[in-house]
Write an enzyme that holds these catalytic residues in place. Structure first.
Site, PDB file in Angstrom:
ATOM      1  N   TRP A  21      55.174  51.504   4.705  1.00  0.00           N
ATOM      2  CA  TRP A  21      54.895  50.553   3.623  1.00  0.00           C
ATOM      3  C   TRP A  21      53.967  51.189   2.584  1.00  0.00           C
ATOM      4  CZ3 TRP A  21      50.408  46.732   3.585  1.00  0.00           C
ATOM      5  CH2 TRP A  21      50.528  45.810   2.531  1.00  0.00           C
ATOM      6  N   TYR A  54      60.985  48.316   1.417  1.00  0.00           N
ATOM      7  CA  TYR A  54      60.019  49.371   1.115  1.00  0.00           C
ATOM      8  C   TYR A  54      60.679  50.388   0.189  1.00  0.00           C
ATOM      9  CZ  TYR A  54      57.425  47.579   5.200  1.00  0.00           C
ATOM     10  OH  TYR A  54      56.752  46.791   6.104  1.00  0.00           O
ATOM     11  N   PRO A 207      45.769  48.379   9.956  1.00  0.00           N
ATOM     12  CA  PRO A 207      44.643  48.413  10.890  1.00  0.00           C
ATOM     13  C   PRO A 207      43.358  48.953  10.274  1.00  0.00           C
ATOM     14  CG  PRO A 207      46.103  50.255  11.314  1.00  0.00           C
ATOM     15  CD  PRO A 207      46.802  49.379  10.308  1.00  0.00           C
TER      16      PRO A 207
END
Length: 314
Positions: A21, A54, A207
């Site tokens: 992404w 994407y 994350p």
């Protein structure tokens, strides 16, 4: 590398997985992207994530091309559908028509016979869940999809999917892909408990909070080569560039130094402490970033360290 089951399924995926992404086909050149994928595979990463939207298919092409160098059984590759891929009324959503056409298009772009995991990229309130799950079930029986997943579905929506699947004897979803990191923790209250109940694992994206948890934005300064400086992809990072947030990141950096690990490794290890996490997705703009990220699998966080982190995040 260490591996975990994808939810309650028998599929084993690497604790660190590679996403595409905002990178492949967009901000990262194809040759560099291929080098990153090869480095990830070399380090034991077997889980590669993409989606039809994407780069409007560009990321899938790059990832499929790079992974052709390896035996198909040695890696797990994903794609997704929901977001618009055209201007027509049926060029979006989770209808039988759109899902079927997009899976076929993704397989063609990646030059594959099947994808290991297909995600419903968001919940579609305009399409009955039964229609979507039955379509995925049909594609599973055709051998074009192996496992079903969802992305950013609420606890109630996951429960609805399970009820419908069981009612009509359809394949259950085994994975949810939400955003989750030290600075964005909404899944802890409801999504994880419901997922544990039904055997759904989390494969989390962002994350490192769009790179904020690397510590590169000290003093609210934006490096020229950073994601925040790139106007084409920086719309998602703005919410993290607040003074109080950056102060927390600086304190987390002190804990990382105390443990003699990098801040990204600390952030990834903090996520992997949860048993419901199947894998954490990382992005990369150069191979060296992947080398640093995989070090997180060996970072053990004591209860005392987790408590110190919690005190900072509160």
């Amino acid at each position: 590398m260490k591996y975990r089951n994808l939810g309650r399924s028998g599929l084993k995926v690497s604790e660190i997985s590679l996403g595409s992404w905002l990178t492949y086909g967009e901000s990262v050149q194809d040759k560099t992207a291929e080098d990153i994928i090869h480095k990830a595979y070399e380090l034991g990463i077997n889980f590669f994530d993409s989606a039809n939207m994407y780069g409007r298919g560009a990321a899938e092409r790059v990832m499929g091309k790079a992974l052709k160098a390896y035996p198909r059984e040695s890696y797990v590759i994903t794609t997704k559908a929901f977001w618009p891929m055209g201007d027509g009324p049926n060029d979006r959503g989770l209808s039988r028509k759109h899902v079927t056409e997009q899976v076929e298009a993704s397989l063609k772009r990646m030059n594959l016979d099947y994808v290991d995991v297909f995600y419903c990229h968001r919940y579609d309130p305009e399409t009955p869940v039964e229609e979507t799950l039955r379509t995925i079930d049909d594609l599973i029986r055709q051998g074009k999809i192996l496992y079903a997943g969802v992305s950013e579905w609420s606890a109630a929506q996951i429960e609805e999917a399970m009820r419908v699947a069981d009612q009509y004897l359809l394949d259950r979803i085994v994975v949810n892909q939400p955003q989750y990191n030290m600075l964005h923790r909404y899944i802890e209250n409801e999504v994880i408990p419901v997922s544990e109940k039904y055997g759904v694992g989390q494969v989390v994206f962002s994350p490192l909070a769009q790179g904020v948890l690397t510590g590169k934005y000290k003093g609210n300064k934006i490096p020229e080569d950073s994601r925040a400086a790139n106007d084409s992809i920086n719309q998602y990072i703005q919410g993290f560039l607040q003074e109080d947030t950056l102060n927390k990141v600086e304190q987390l950096g002190s804990i990382a130094k105390e443990l003699n690990v990098s801040l990204p490794s600390l952030a990834l290890a903090w996520i992997l402490r949860l048993p419901n996490i199947s894998s954490t997705l990382v992005g990369a703009s150069r191979p060296s970033q992947i080398e640093d990220n995989v070090k997180a699998i060996d970072v053990e966080l004591s209860d005392q360290i987790v408590e110190k982190i919690e005190n900072i995040l509160e």
